[in-house]
Scaffold this active site. Sequence first.
Site, PDB file in Angstrom:
ATOM      1  N   ARG A   7      -9.819   1.157  15.378  1.00 38.24           N
ATOM      2  CA  ARG A   7      -9.790   1.868  14.103  1.00 38.24           C
ATOM      3  C   ARG A   7     -10.870   1.294  13.196  1.00 38.24           C
ATOM      4  O   ARG A   7     -11.829   1.969  12.847  1.00 38.24           O
ATOM      5  CB  ARG A   7      -8.399   1.767  13.473  1.00 38.24           C
ATOM      6  CG  ARG A   7      -8.204   2.614  12.232  1.00 38.24           C
ATOM      7  CD  ARG A   7      -6.743   2.613  11.804  1.00 38.24           C
ATOM      8  NE  ARG A   7      -6.244   1.270  11.486  1.00 38.24           N
ATOM      9  CZ  ARG A   7      -4.977   1.013  11.142  1.00 38.24           C
ATOM     10  NH1 ARG A   7      -4.084   2.011  11.115  1.00 38.24           N
ATOM     11  NH2 ARG A   7      -4.591  -0.206  10.862  1.00 38.24           N
ATOM     12  N   MET A  23      10.275  25.108  -2.150  1.00 39.46           N
ATOM     13  CA  MET A  23       9.433  24.095  -2.776  1.00 39.46           C
ATOM     14  C   MET A  23      10.259  23.120  -3.619  1.00 39.46           C
ATOM     15  O   MET A  23      10.046  21.911  -3.566  1.00 39.46           O
ATOM     16  CB  MET A  23       8.367  24.753  -3.659  1.00 39.46           C
ATOM     17  CG  MET A  23       7.458  23.745  -4.356  1.00 39.46           C
ATOM     18  SD  MET A  23       6.225  24.502  -5.415  1.00 39.46           S
ATOM     19  CE  MET A  23       5.125  25.218  -4.191  1.00 39.46           C
ATOM     20  N   TYR A  27      14.599  31.922   1.923  1.00 38.91           N
ATOM     21  CA  TYR A  27      13.440  32.732   2.281  1.00 38.91           C
ATOM     22  C   TYR A  27      13.498  33.206   3.733  1.00 38.91           C
ATOM     23  O   TYR A  27      13.975  32.504   4.621  1.00 38.91           O
ATOM     24  CB  TYR A  27      12.157  31.931   2.089  1.00 38.91           C
ATOM     25  CG  TYR A  27      11.701  31.824   0.653  1.00 38.91           C
ATOM     26  CD1 TYR A  27      11.349  32.963  -0.069  1.00 38.91           C
ATOM     27  CD2 TYR A  27      11.604  30.583   0.024  1.00 38.91           C
ATOM     28  CE1 TYR A  27      10.922  32.862  -1.392  1.00 38.91           C
ATOM     29  CE2 TYR A  27      11.178  30.469  -1.284  1.00 38.91           C
ATOM     30  CZ  TYR A  27      10.836  31.614  -1.993  1.00 38.91           C
ATOM     31  OH  TYR A  27      10.427  31.517  -3.289  1.00 38.91           O
ATOM     32  N   LYS A  51       0.844  -1.200   0.000  1.00 39.00           N
ATOM     33  CA  LYS A  51       0.000   0.000   0.000  1.00 39.00           C
ATOM     34  C   LYS A  51       0.879   1.250   0.000  1.00 39.00           C
ATOM     35  O   LYS A  51       2.082   1.182   0.258  1.00 39.00           O
ATOM     36  CB  LYS A  51      -0.925  -0.009   1.214  1.00 39.00           C
ATOM     37  CG  LYS A  51      -0.207  -0.026   2.557  1.00 39.00           C
ATOM     38  CD  LYS A  51      -1.195  -0.093   3.711  1.00 39.00           C
ATOM     39  CE  LYS A  51      -0.452  -0.087   5.049  1.00 39.00           C
ATOM     40  NZ  LYS A  51      -1.386  -0.061   6.186  1.00 39.00           N
TER      41      LYS A  51
END
Length: 822
Positions: free
Chosen positions: A590, A765, A716, A492
């Site tokens: 869960r 980014m 930044y 998964k």
Amino acid sequence: MLNYKLDVISKILNGKLNGDADLVINSVTIDSRLANASKNHLFFALIGERHNGHQFIGDLYSKGIRAFVISHAKNQHQQYPDASFIAVDNTLKALQQFAAYHRSQLNYPIIGVTGSNGKTIVKEWLAQLLSFDRKVVRSPKSYNSQVGVALSVLGIDTNADIGILEAGISRPNEMANLEPIVKPQIGIFTNLGAAHQENFDDLYSKAKEKMHLFKNCDTLIYSADYPQIDELAHELKNKHAIKLFTWSKNKGATLQLQKVDKDSTSATLHVLYKGKEIRITIPFTDNASIENAMHCITTLIHLGHTNEQITSLVARLQPVAMRLEIKEAINGCTLINDSYNSDLGSLSIALDLLAQQRQHKKRMLIISDILQSGLEPGILYSKVATMIDEKGVDKTIGIGNEIIKYSQYFKNNTEFYLNNQEFLHAFTRQEYKDTAILLKGSRTFQFERISAVLEHKLHRTLLEIDLNALVHNLNYFRGLLKPNVKIMVMVKAFSYGSGSHEIANLLQFHRVDYLGVAFIDEGIALREAGITLPIVVLNPEFGSYDLMIEYNLEPEIFSFSSLNNFTNVLSKHGVTNYPIHLKIDTGMHRLGFTPNDTPKLCSQLDSLTSIRVESIFSHLVATDDSQHDKFTLEQVNRFETASLQIAKALGYKPMLHILNSAGIERFSQYQFDAVRLGIGLYGISSVHQKYLENVSTLKTFVAQLHEIDAGETVGYNRMGIVKQPSIIATIPIGYADGLNRRLSNGKGNVMVKGKLAPIIGNISMDTCMIDVTSIPLVNEGDEVIIFGNKPSVIEIAKTLETIPYEVLTSISRRVKRIYIQE
């Protein structure tokens, strides 16, 4: 190619033959997953701790194999009447016995190579060096194990001038099995180190075991700078009268390496032999390559090559590609890049890997001329064409002025070009769609140019997935399981960031029992990629049940509503006996039926014919934390109680499983019928990390260097304050790639040239900056390791106060995944 009749093989093995005595065998295999087979293959049904080849006789029979060596005779001949069986006591011993006999029939000398490191490099370099004036055969890549050595000997050509075989051991008393198979006239002992030390008392005992390979050789070549090797070699000389041909950085050896001069790309070795200095330049500068080159140089001198020949040949040594790469390619293709060497042995191995890429219906081979094979070109390319046909390749593209001369040997759907330029001029992207492509070429053909146009992504930040490490980890956990316990592997979340069908393909090839995914779209993607294993969907959504049935996916059923909804859909389709997996909530809270739900669940299941409960399972909360062991045992007790009640109501016993990766290591008594392997497969353990290998390495490179004065700022918000004149490197990876922004401002480090460099300023980014002031000779283009062996995923997770799962699954899809395999 082998050429033995079955009755001859039976006599060699002291076996009992039942079948066709005249059947000619030309190939041997131990791999039941063989994609292409014929009646002339002989299958040895080996038995190991976690496998038994006898279980796959039916599969191989259906593929066309008609000859088997077995140790468990159970009326196979009645079941497969036109097959032949040789019964022996031990199939591994029989394989080695056959290989030893075949070795005795070879009429050319063999160089045997062993040692802790460098075996494969020395073997491959010797093949390069000796091929200029003779036909050389050698074992494929690192086929040096108890099985690999035997397969190597049975696979090499019987017509040659010299052979080179490597042999490795990991336990005492193993080399005695390999010595009669290799039986070298010339031995090379590369070095002595810590590899496989865990099964030996000390270095001396390991060196003594390795030295058994050379007890019958004529000449032994080694570095006298290893005292244990030198001592044992002299013992061997005194006992068996072998010749020692040695090298050392000190006086007293046959050759003395007096001095090494290095520049940025090469090293000049000053070698003293018989009072004369030879200056030999190699195109490498690292110490391991210098040691490997000295073994090769010493061997060449022993074989009588002139100083001029050695100097010329060694200067042209090529790097050895120990690993091939699997990566995404254009238009939904997969590219297997093995474009660093090309010979018949490595071509066969690479074609087998190509056949495993079941996510594609079409398979293409792009192949160059094969250089220095020692075979007459007509015979060589006839063999290549036959191999390509047998391995099921749909299209072949040949590049080179030799292969094009023999194009008549290749069947339909082929193209031929004289060189790269001609191919690239004719190249159009539209012709390459949804195909597995194998790039197989000699280094001189520079197939990296072809690779560049076929690759899907050009972003040089990449996640390298080591498939050999992943298989190692799988086998480690398998080794902890009791017999007949099944294994479900979790793929998964893009296989924990490692990839989807690429990992599933490998797991299917290695015969895991189940795959587990989180959502149905993950399961559908695997089915469309050719995965046929049972797939369990752990979080099925109510609206997806029709697709689940269409793609033969098995749902986790965790509530009465999910049970009712799914059985209603099954009734609509008229489906009965569909496999489901019941989830019991024993403490995670869960998903799952609670123990109090058990009576009602049993009553409802009793009336349902549309489903079959394939398994009952639960999820342990804290198997990696010993302070919660009491609660873990309470969970197991609740699970057992509920499972027994459900099984009684059903009238049959479903498969039970509760252990995850940490549970396999810490609670082996509760393996039940199956276990679920997740993060452990990807190299993470909270229990025995030392036994696992790193699978994922996130890499990028230095894009630009800046000299920044004290008082300036970086990034930044001016958060990266430079306190002294500094060298700052920009690297093209940012939080959009999965580099967590909390690693900014010195909290995180990356590896450059073997040293840690802190991240300075805020991570952007697409980029971030690192301070490399204290690291000498950093250049633009240098490799940068974000995580791997060092820093590790575990270390980064600790810095972020999170878990390795989050670090791995956060790596963006825009980061190119490259899969490497020896």
